[in-house]
Motif scaffolding. Structure first.
Motif, PDB file in Angstrom:
ATOM      1  N   ALA A   8       0.856  -1.184   0.000  1.00 25.47           N
ATOM      2  CA  ALA A   8       0.000   0.000   0.000  1.00 25.47           C
ATOM      3  C   ALA A   8       0.896   1.239   0.000  1.00 25.47           C
ATOM      4  N   LYS A   9       0.433   2.306  -0.645  1.00 23.73           N
ATOM      5  CA  LYS A   9       1.220   3.539  -0.672  1.00 23.73           C
ATOM      6  C   LYS A   9       0.327   4.731  -0.974  1.00 23.73           C
ATOM      7  N   ARG A  10       0.872   5.910  -0.711  1.00 22.61           N
ATOM      8  CA  ARG A  10       0.188   7.167  -1.020  1.00 22.61           C
ATOM      9  C   ARG A  10       0.747   7.709  -2.327  1.00 22.61           C
ATOM     10  N   VAL A  11      -0.142   8.173  -3.211  1.00 22.06           N
ATOM     11  CA  VAL A  11       0.287   8.714  -4.494  1.00 22.06           C
ATOM     12  C   VAL A  11      -0.413  10.046  -4.745  1.00 22.06           C
ATOM     13  N   VAL A  12       0.190  10.867  -5.577  1.00 27.49           N
ATOM     14  CA  VAL A  12      -0.394  12.138  -5.989  1.00 27.49           C
ATOM     15  C   VAL A  12      -1.014  11.934  -7.359  1.00 27.49           C
ATOM     16  N   LYS A  13      -2.262  12.364  -7.516  1.00 29.83           N
ATOM     17  CA  LYS A  13      -2.947  12.277  -8.801  1.00 29.83           C
ATOM     18  C   LYS A  13      -3.422  13.660  -9.211  1.00 29.83           C
ATOM     19  N   PHE A  14      -3.551  13.851 -10.522  1.00 24.60           N
ATOM     20  CA  PHE A  14      -4.097  15.098 -11.039  1.00 24.60           C
ATOM     21  C   PHE A  14      -5.409  14.775 -11.719  1.00 24.60           C
ATOM     22  N   ARG A  15      -6.482  15.370 -11.240  1.00 22.84           N
ATOM     23  CA  ARG A  15      -7.807  15.161 -11.834  1.00 22.84           C
ATOM     24  C   ARG A  15      -8.135  16.367 -12.702  1.00 22.84           C
ATOM     25  N   VAL A  16      -8.331  16.112 -13.979  1.00 22.16           N
ATOM     26  CA  VAL A  16      -8.577  17.176 -14.948  1.00 22.16           C
ATOM     27  C   VAL A  16     -10.008  17.681 -14.800  1.00 22.16           C
ATOM     28  N   ALA A  17     -10.168  19.007 -14.811  1.00 24.22           N
ATOM     29  CA  ALA A  17     -11.477  19.629 -14.676  1.00 24.22           C
ATOM     30  C   ALA A  17     -12.302  19.418 -15.941  1.00 24.22           C
ATOM     31  N   LYS A  18     -13.619  19.408 -15.790  1.00 21.90           N
ATOM     32  CA  LYS A  18     -14.519  19.222 -16.922  1.00 21.90           C
ATOM     33  C   LYS A  18     -14.323  20.317 -17.960  1.00 21.90           C
ATOM     34  N   ALA A  19     -14.085  21.549 -17.513  1.00 23.29           N
ATOM     35  CA  ALA A  19     -13.878  22.664 -18.442  1.00 23.29           C
ATOM     36  C   ALA A  19     -12.654  22.417 -19.319  1.00 23.29           C
ATOM     37  N   ALA A  20     -11.587  21.846 -18.728  1.00 23.82           N
ATOM     38  CA  ALA A  20     -10.376  21.554 -19.496  1.00 23.82           C
ATOM     39  C   ALA A  20     -10.633  20.435 -20.490  1.00 23.82           C
ATOM     40  N   LYS A  21     -11.343  19.397 -20.065  1.00 26.43           N
ATOM     41  CA  LYS A  21     -11.676  18.294 -20.974  1.00 26.43           C
ATOM     42  C   LYS A  21     -12.483  18.797 -22.162  1.00 26.43           C
ATOM     43  N   ASP A  22     -13.490  19.628 -21.883  1.00 31.83           N
ATOM     44  CA  ASP A  22     -14.321  20.158 -22.955  1.00 31.83           C
ATOM     45  C   ASP A  22     -13.524  21.044 -23.903  1.00 31.83           C
ATOM     46  N   ALA A  23     -12.604  21.855 -23.369  1.00 34.71           N
ATOM     47  CA  ALA A  23     -11.798  22.755 -24.191  1.00 34.71           C
ATOM     48  C   ALA A  23     -10.837  21.971 -25.087  1.00 34.71           C
TER      49      ALA A  23
END
Length: 102
Positions: A82-97
């Protein structure tokens, strides 16, 4: 402030990002570099509590459970801790753009 977006074959370098931000914002490249570095430092400092860049996404800290995996070289089954990780979740506005609306 409107940044021009143009398709490029390679990822932008730090100096290219700074130049692209400095010109439309009407600031020097040195000031733009300081702002970029301050933003990065702020993101690192606050990532534990979730750091959001409105319109772009957010950095979140996620706890992964222990799981079974496989060594691709030998095919041997191994236990992944088990470990801790950093993730980046892309915003809906960025996905749409970027991808266009569905």
């Amino acid at each position: 402030m409107r940044l021009s977006i143009r398709p490029m074959a390679k990822a932008l370098t730090k100096s290219q990002v700074v130049a692209s931000v400095a010109e439309p914002a009407g600031v020097t490249k040195k000031q733009a570099t300081q702002c970029l570095e301050a933003l990065v430092a702020l993101a690192y400092k606050n990532a534990k509590n979730t750091f959001t860049l409105p319109g772009l996404g957010k950095l979140v800290l996620v706890n992964r459970k222990a799981r079974m995996g496989r060594n691709p070289a030998t095919g041997e089954t191994i236990k992944i801790a088990a470990k801790r990780v950093v993730k980046f979740r892309v915003a809906k506005a960025a996905k749409d753009a970027i991808l266009g609306p569905k």
